[in-house]
Write a protein that holds these residues in place. Structure first.
Motif: not given
Length: 606
Positions: A101-104, A109-115, A262-263, A382-385
């Protein structure tokens, strides 16, 4: 009801009971039968519903299926995962996202990132090959065709039939070399780009000055595949999205590729890694969030690097495309990019060679420059800037990266050696050491392999990339993995004209199962044990990404080699050779993964 006999009324309850019994039997079969190969996997994944806590306790007491004996333990066989998980990527598993139940934010595109799954939800079973799996076709033939049974997905052939991505022909899938923007072949498209830039003989490597490329939204990686003939290494990047198996096809073809998007997180590559980034109708909104995605490309491009963009916005005249083109042009101008060439549907921008343009911008110009304390090479998680990464003093003064053309750059000391306090002598000694070690490896392997046996190789702890450099005379490519908890030497690897990614081996790698022919594990098992991570988890992950009939070169302590030997039977691995080393306390163990099929696969073949 009129006309019914008394006997018919008596039969009604019997029929109802039979129907109920049938429904119950079907339910039992679907629930238990479908997980019969990995009931423990189902429990690990948390499929037990409200009984998860009890399940975790049970799993803790039966972890990895070992029996105590006088020598500590003797492993039994690992269970086999259900066939439906034959393409499992643990840290890119959308089923896990739903279950946890991740809140993305889907728009980012957070659902295509690593979890990645927590320890109690990790898989403790062997990933089975698909029914009828065959040893992959050898390179270079594999660039143009693969076995259909190995990746039994043909939807892209139908969806992209007018673009020549891939064509189903009998028991094989063929790759004509087309793409969304280059229907008539990547080779012609590549030559056209070189011509736009006035490079000699229409060869895009420009005399070896361009070597490492990034292809964003790469499809089945034909662009990168055809660039190999020009001595250009391309990191073909795409998410596990609606074109689900594109990266799997790329790796099956023997083309370097990586699952990524690229998320919100930085790409796992250090700053100034690529000479050219490419996007051919990659469906990315480059203007979103103050241009943060374009700024991420800017971070990984070298001084004077190019961004080749083929998209309707570059030529279309309708109102929306014109708006996007105007805004994108204004953004890259503020980023100090200039147009190097523009023809038909393609524009190629170029980054500045120095910091001069950045320093001459008006105060308050957006996007801003990154803070001086921001590390452009910190990438793992690390988050993008949304800021511009300036060049180092060295790059600014030399007006570029100072790299030799390929192939000289492979053996030339990279300018960024000084970032780690490494000397030229240390670099040259490292290179010579790994040349001798690779020669010894191939002597041990020679009875079991031919010149075309291996194509996709992974160095799990690449250091300065000298293992890969020593393989340059062989028709292979190497994914150089640099552990995220050590020195970030990946920038040295890219400066040598090689490629790789930063990764933590306490987690699963971002690739499909059965994608590498050979894994090189130098001290990596010892390292993760020191971190408190599970060696057994790592062995299962190595088995997941290794192709059947593939090899693992383990170079580690005697105790680690003894540990691995205890798991050989459980993993269906076979020891090929063992040898003590003369230059350290390490021991070399070479193992080969056997080709095995599940009972369902055998039934399907019959």
């Amino acid at each position: 009801m009129r006309g019914r006999t008394e006997g018919g009324n008596k039969k009604k309850p019997v029929i109802v009971l039979l129907c109920v019994a049938a429904v119950v039997l079907v339910f039992v079969y679907l629930f238990f039968g479908s997980t019969s190969h990995a009931i423990e996997y189902g429990r690990k994944l948390g499929l037990g519903g409200d009984n998860d806590d009890a399940t975790k306790k049970e799993d803790a007491s039966t972890s990895f299926y070992v029996d105590d004996d006088a020598n500590g333990f003797t492993p039994r066989s690992f269970p086999v995962c259900d066939d439906r998980h034959s393409e499992l990527i643990p840290c890119l598993d959308r089923n896990l996202i739903y279950q946890m139940r991740l809140k993305l934010d889907l728009s980012l595109m957070e659902h295509y990132e690593r979890h990645c799954p927590p320890p109690e939800r990790r898989f403790n079973c062997l990933i089975p090959p698909p029914p009828g799996y065959k040893v992959p076709i050898k390179w270079p033939k594999s660039r143009d065709e693969v076995w259909k049974v190995n990746i039994p997905h043909t939807h892209l052939a139908h969806e992209k039939s007018d673009q020549n991505w891939m064509v189903v022909k009998g028991d094989k899938i063929n790759f004509p070399g087309g793409g969304t923007h280059f229907h008539y072949g990547a080779d012609k498209y590549i030559a056209s780009m070189a011509n736009m830039l006035n490079f000699p003989k229409n060869i895009l490597n420009n005399g070896g000055r361009l070597r490492t490329f990034l292809d964003v939204g790469c499809g089945v990686a034909s662009f990168g595949g055809y660039l190999l003939a020009s001595d250009i290494m391309t990191m073909s990047l795409a998410p596990n999205d609606v074109h689900q198996n594109q990266i799997q096809f790329a790796l099956e073809r023997g083309i370097p590729a990586y699952l990524g998007v690229l998320g919100t997180k930085r790409l796992p590559y250090p700053s100034r890694s690529f000479e050219l980034a490419h996007c051919s109708r990659c469906r990315i909104d480059w203007l979103q969030r103050d241009g943060i995605l374009l700024l991420e490309l800017d971070r990984v491009l070298r001084p004077g690097g190019y961004f080749a963009y083929s998209s309707p916005e570059a030529y279309a005249q309708d109102e929306e495309d014109l708006r996007i083109w105007r805004e994108m042009s204004a953004l890259v101008e503020r980023m100090c990019w200039t147009i190097a060439a523009k023809r038909n549907q393609t524009v190629i921008w170029q980054k500045p060679m120095t910091n001069d343009c950045y320093q001459e911008r008006e105060p308050g110009t957006q996007p801003p420059l990154c803070n001086s304390d921001s590390d452009p090479d910190a990438v793992y998680g690390v988050n993008m800037e949304a800021c511009i990464t300036q060049y180092s003093d060295h790059d600014h003064k030399t007006k570029g990266s100072g790299l030799s053309p390929w192939p000289a750059r492979l053996t030339s000391p990279p300018p960024r050696l000084a970032d780690f306090g490494y000397s030229t002598d240390m670099f040259e000694k490292d290179m010579e050491t790994w040349k001798q070690r690779v020669d010894a490896y191939w002597d041990l392997l020679s009875p079991a392999i031919q010149s075309d046996t291996v194509r996709n190789i992974m160095d799990m702890k690449a250091n300065m990339g000298s293992f890969a450099a020593a393989l340059n005379d062989k028709d292979v490519w190497v994914m150089n993995v640099v552990p995220e908890d050590g020195p970030n030497t990946l920038k040295l690897i890219y400066d040598r004209g090689l490629m790789g990614a930063v990764h933590s081996w306490c987690e699963a790698f971002s690739t499909y199962p059965r994608t590498y022919d050979l894994l090189h594990a130098w001290d990596i098992i010892s390292d993760i044990k020191k971190r408190g991570c599970s060696a057994e988890d790592l062995l299962l992950e190595m088995d997941r990404i290794l192709r059947p009939s593939g090899f693992i070169l383990i170079r580690d302590t005697q105790s680690v080699v003894d540990l691995v030997k205890k798991y050989l039977k459980a993993l269906h691995w076979e020891a090929v050779d063992t040898k003590a080393t003369s230059d350290s306390d390490n021991v070399i163990l070479i193992v080969q993964k056997k080709l095995w099929l599940t009972s369902e696969s055998l039934r399907d073949l019959e």
